[in-house]
Design a protein around this motif. Sequence first.
Motif, PDB file in Angstrom:
ATOM      1  N   ILE A  55     -16.889  21.984  25.404  1.00 52.93           N
ATOM      2  CA  ILE A  55     -16.478  20.655  25.835  1.00 52.93           C
ATOM      3  C   ILE A  55     -17.694  19.745  25.702  1.00 52.93           C
ATOM      4  O   ILE A  55     -18.788  20.072  26.195  1.00 52.93           O
ATOM      5  CB  ILE A  55     -15.960  20.684  27.281  1.00 52.93           C
ATOM      6  N   ILE A  56     -17.502  18.615  25.033  1.00 52.07           N
ATOM      7  CA  ILE A  56     -18.598  17.666  24.821  1.00 52.07           C
ATOM      8  C   ILE A  56     -19.239  17.330  26.167  1.00 52.07           C
ATOM      9  O   ILE A  56     -18.558  17.038  27.140  1.00 52.07           O
ATOM     10  CB  ILE A  56     -18.084  16.369  24.154  1.00 52.07           C
ATOM     11  N   GLY A  57     -20.563  17.391  26.213  1.00 52.55           N
ATOM     12  CA  GLY A  57     -21.312  17.090  27.433  1.00 52.55           C
ATOM     13  C   GLY A  57     -21.708  18.317  28.224  1.00 52.55           C
ATOM     14  O   GLY A  57     -22.589  18.235  29.078  1.00 52.55           O
ATOM     15  N   ASN A  58     -21.065  19.472  27.972  1.00 53.49           N
ATOM     16  CA  ASN A  58     -21.427  20.713  28.677  1.00 53.49           C
ATOM     17  C   ASN A  58     -22.812  21.183  28.242  1.00 53.49           C
ATOM     18  O   ASN A  58     -23.156  21.119  27.065  1.00 53.49           O
ATOM     19  CB  ASN A  58     -20.426  21.825  28.381  1.00 53.49           C
ATOM     20  N   ASN A  59     -23.590  21.678  29.195  1.00 56.12           N
ATOM     21  CA  ASN A  59     -24.851  22.343  28.885  1.00 56.12           C
ATOM     22  C   ASN A  59     -24.553  23.817  28.668  1.00 56.12           C
ATOM     23  O   ASN A  59     -23.839  24.441  29.453  1.00 56.12           O
ATOM     24  CB  ASN A  59     -25.869  22.165  30.010  1.00 56.12           C
ATOM     25  N   LEU A  60     -25.099  24.366  27.589  1.00 54.73           N
ATOM     26  CA  LEU A  60     -24.802  25.730  27.200  1.00 54.73           C
ATOM     27  C   LEU A  60     -26.080  26.546  27.032  1.00 54.73           C
ATOM     28  O   LEU A  60     -27.093  26.017  26.563  1.00 54.73           O
ATOM     29  CB  LEU A  60     -24.041  25.746  25.873  1.00 54.73           C
ATOM     30  N   ASN A  61     -26.008  27.816  27.405  1.00 51.78           N
ATOM     31  CA  ASN A  61     -27.049  28.793  27.067  1.00 51.78           C
ATOM     32  C   ASN A  61     -26.535  29.512  25.829  1.00 51.78           C
ATOM     33  O   ASN A  61     -25.496  30.166  25.872  1.00 51.78           O
ATOM     34  CB  ASN A  61     -27.262  29.801  28.196  1.00 51.78           C
ATOM     35  N   ILE A  62     -27.273  29.384  24.737  1.00 50.56           N
ATOM     36  CA  ILE A  62     -26.825  29.922  23.462  1.00 50.56           C
ATOM     37  C   ILE A  62     -27.812  30.986  22.990  1.00 50.56           C
ATOM     38  O   ILE A  62     -28.999  30.712  22.853  1.00 50.56           O
ATOM     39  CB  ILE A  62     -26.717  28.802  22.413  1.00 50.56           C
ATOM     40  N   SER A  63     -27.318  32.186  22.771  1.00 49.42           N
ATOM     41  CA  SER A  63     -28.105  33.256  22.154  1.00 49.42           C
ATOM     42  C   SER A  63     -27.728  33.267  20.681  1.00 49.42           C
ATOM     43  O   SER A  63     -26.544  33.275  20.332  1.00 49.42           O
ATOM     44  CB  SER A  63     -27.790  34.598  22.791  1.00 49.42           C
ATOM     45  N   PHE A  64     -28.728  33.263  19.803  1.00 52.15           N
ATOM     46  CA  PHE A  64     -28.438  33.104  18.382  1.00 52.15           C
ATOM     47  C   PHE A  64     -29.451  33.846  17.519  1.00 52.15           C
ATOM     48  O   PHE A  64     -30.507  34.265  17.976  1.00 52.15           O
ATOM     49  CB  PHE A  64     -28.435  31.618  18.011  1.00 52.15           C
ATOM     50  N   ASP A  65     -29.093  33.990  16.252  1.00 53.50           N
ATOM     51  CA  ASP A  65     -29.974  34.529  15.229  1.00 53.50           C
ATOM     52  C   ASP A  65     -30.144  33.470  14.153  1.00 53.50           C
ATOM     53  O   ASP A  65     -29.215  32.707  13.868  1.00 53.50           O
ATOM     54  CB  ASP A  65     -29.386  35.791  14.592  1.00 53.50           C
ATOM     55  N   VAL A  66     -31.310  33.424  13.546  1.00 53.29           N
ATOM     56  CA  VAL A  66     -31.584  32.548  12.409  1.00 53.29           C
ATOM     57  C   VAL A  66     -31.685  33.436  11.183  1.00 53.29           C
ATOM     58  O   VAL A  66     -32.396  34.444  11.187  1.00 53.29           O
ATOM     59  CB  VAL A  66     -32.892  31.755  12.613  1.00 53.29           C
TER      60      VAL A  66
END
Length: 115
Positions: A55-66
């Motif tokens: 949802i636009i405006g939500n703060n998220l913790n994102i685990s990711f790979d590059v």
Amino acid sequence: MQLTAKLVQLLPLQTGTGKNGEWKKQDIIVETDGQYPKKVCISIWGDKIAGNQLIIGNNLNISFDVESREYNGRWYTDVKAWKIDPAGAAGSQPPAKEDDFHNTSFTSSDEDLPF
């Protein structure tokens, strides 16, 4: 890697069929906090797409790979999320900053401590 950022844009959901069956991909644009905020495009694949969190405006913790790959002499880089949680969810909060400890208030009746 991990990033905490605010969701600022949802790009259109992409779907298709490949040699391994049907696939879906959701690209999102998040913005980091700080003096010089950065915008990052992150791809979410398959069952990792959780519409109730996006949802636009939500703060998220994102685990990711590059990941980078070469195609016809050119290099392409993808940022692929493998886990997304709402920021501030139990167990996923970043460690407290030192300043957070200075705002502690005591409600005990024993306020005349020896230090």
